[in-house]
Scaffold this active site. Structure first.
Site, PDB file in Angstrom:
ATOM      1  N   LEU A   1       0.913  -1.092  -0.112  1.00  0.00           N
ATOM      2  CA  LEU A   1       0.097  -0.178   0.113  1.00  0.00           C
ATOM      3  C   LEU A   1       0.973   1.292   0.056  1.00  0.00           C
ATOM      4  CD1 LEU A   1      -2.717  -0.542   2.613  1.00  0.00           C
ATOM      5  CD2 LEU A   1      -2.943  -0.747   0.249  1.00  0.00           C
ATOM      6  N   ASP A   2       0.538   2.340  -0.564  1.00  0.00           N
ATOM      7  CA  ASP A   2       1.171   3.465  -0.343  1.00  0.00           C
ATOM      8  C   ASP A   2       1.240   3.977   0.913  1.00  0.00           C
ATOM      9  OD1 ASP A   2       1.145   3.501  -3.289  1.00  0.00           O
ATOM     10  OD2 ASP A   2      -0.729   5.013  -3.501  1.00  0.00           O
ATOM     11  N   ARG A   3       2.103   4.729   1.213  1.00  0.00           N
ATOM     12  CA  ARG A   3       2.798   5.096   2.646  1.00  0.00           C
ATOM     13  C   ARG A   3       1.441   5.853   3.154  1.00  0.00           C
ATOM     14  NH1 ARG A   3       7.580   9.220   4.227  1.00  0.00           N
ATOM     15  NH2 ARG A   3       7.038   9.446   6.719  1.00  0.00           N
TER      16      ARG A   3
ATOM     17  N   THR B   1      -1.857   5.654   2.220  1.00  0.00           N
ATOM     18  CA  THR B   1      -3.165   5.083   2.152  1.00  0.00           C
ATOM     19  C   THR B   1      -3.145   4.039   3.442  1.00  0.00           C
ATOM     20  OG1 THR B   1      -2.758   5.182  -0.208  1.00  0.00           O
ATOM     21  CG2 THR B   1      -4.373   3.313   0.874  1.00  0.00           C
TER      22      THR B   1
ATOM     23  N   ARG C   1      -5.800   6.389  -7.628  1.00  0.00           N
ATOM     24  CA  ARG C   1      -5.277   7.878  -7.421  1.00  0.00           C
ATOM     25  C   ARG C   1      -5.549   8.633  -8.573  1.00  0.00           C
ATOM     26  NH1 ARG C   1      -0.403   8.009  -3.189  1.00  0.00           N
ATOM     27  NH2 ARG C   1      -0.518  10.314  -3.526  1.00  0.00           N
TER      28      ARG C   1
END
Length: 357
Positions: free
Chosen positions: A180-182, A184, A282
């Site tokens: 996961l993105d940081r 998120t 996104r």
């Protein structure tokens, strides 16, 4: 005038030559080779590693990369190519598959000394342990907080996986199944066995795992937009930052959408990525004209400032639910993760606005 050699004195013996060893060569008596710590020395020595049931089926190169963490791939492939790595005393190729019981010879590797790393403290370890919402002997699932990366690097001393390893020093194996993105928040799967990692990652590739995200986006999401299949291309900004854009030269990408609720100026949508591209949700939201609130990469400055002024604190993207099969039984399960306080508070503020209007 010609010089004659000086006559040797009787009884004098010529000096003996010192016997020198080749660099990195040691004479050993027969017997098992010992780890340098057992010998009381700092220099690395040959290792013999027995492959267990969980490591069966793994490629030699991947096995070595796991055993020699931090060693560059180029060195790993070089020692295999030169025949310094042996399996059951025989030479192998990088793609050779290992079997349970195989004996792998790993030659001495000199590693560069790394500066001491900042270890995760007890508080962050406790936060991560409390975020575990599912666990069995094969895997665990964590509701990752926003602002914590899934792994260290790029200036970060540690991430989710390093915190878990630090909190569980007895764990033999802990690996991320996906990322996961940081910024998120939400569900992340962690494998506790290599067999579970292979099973779950294969299910991800075969699209047997379903992911459901909740995103608060700017504007009124149209009910007619139920899918976005715009191709995505990764590129680099002049400052070196990596981003993603919709481009015909990019990779095929598909996200399905469903509007859950509408607020004044915003919509809460459920997004399910069919493909797994970087920043996919996104960029697809921004492409439709509805960037995710709090997104400092893909939201325009005016909208971002307005969201911050209204009390927005974070990227409003949350990995809400996962549907997947358990590695041991194949049973299908669905897990859901609650919002954190910042996400929940933003929705409460918007709900209050709805009631006033």
């Amino acid at each position: 005038m010609a010089r004659h050699p000086r006559p040797k004195k009787p009884g004098r013996k010529p000096p003996q030559q010192a016997v020198r060893s080749r660099p990195n060569e040691r004479r050993r008596t027969a017997g098992p080779e010992k780890h340098p710590e057992q010998r009381g020395e700092g220099r690395p020595e040959v290792q013999w590693v027995t492959v267990d049931e969980d490591g069966a089926g793994q490629r030699v190169d991947n096995f070595l990369l796991a055993q020699l963490r931090g060693v560059p791939k180029s060195i790993v492939y070089r020692i295999v190519r030169k025949g310094e790595v042996r399996v059951n005393k025989g030479r192998v190729k990088p793609d050779t598959r290992l079997k349970a019981g195989d004996e792998v010879r790993i030659p001495p590797i000199t590693r560069k000394e790394k500066p001491p790393q900042v270890a995760p403290g007890r508080r962050v370890q406790g936060v991560m342990e409390q975020a575990v919402i599912f666990e069995n002997e094969h895997m665990l699932v964590v509701n990752k907080p926003s602002g914590i990366a899934v792994h260290g690097g790029s200036g970060l001393s540690f991430g989710l996986i390093e915190v878990l390893r630090s909190a569980r020093p007895e764990a033999r194996f802990l690996e991320l199944v996906h990322r996961l993105d940081r910024d998120t928040s939400g569900l992340v799967m962690i494998a506790k066995k290599r067999s579970a990692l292979r099973f779950l990652q294969d299910d991800l590739r075969q699209k047997r795992v379903q992911k459901f995200y909740h995103a608060l986006v700017a504007g009124d999401w149209s009910s007619s937009v139920s899918r976005v299949d715009a191709p995505l291309l990764r590129y680099e900004m002049p400052n070196g930052e990596r981003r993603v854009k919709v481009d015909d030269e990019g990779k095929e990408s598909l996200t399905t959408f469903r509007c859950l609720k509408r607020f004044a100026g915003y919509s809460l949508v459920e997004a399910s990525p069919v493909t797994g591209r970087t920043h996919q949700i996104r960029v697809h939201c921004a492409f439709e004209g509805h960037p995710i609130a709090g997104d400092d990469k893909y939201m325009d400055d005016v909208s971002l400032k307005a969201f911050r002024a209204a009390g927005g604190q974070r990227l409003m993207l949350h990995a809400r639910a996962l549907e997947f099969r358990l590695p041991d039984s194949g049973e299908k399960v669905r897990l859901e993760a609650p919002y954190d306080e910042a996400f929940e508070q933003t929705l409460r503020l918007l709900e209050a606005r709805n009631r006033k209007s």
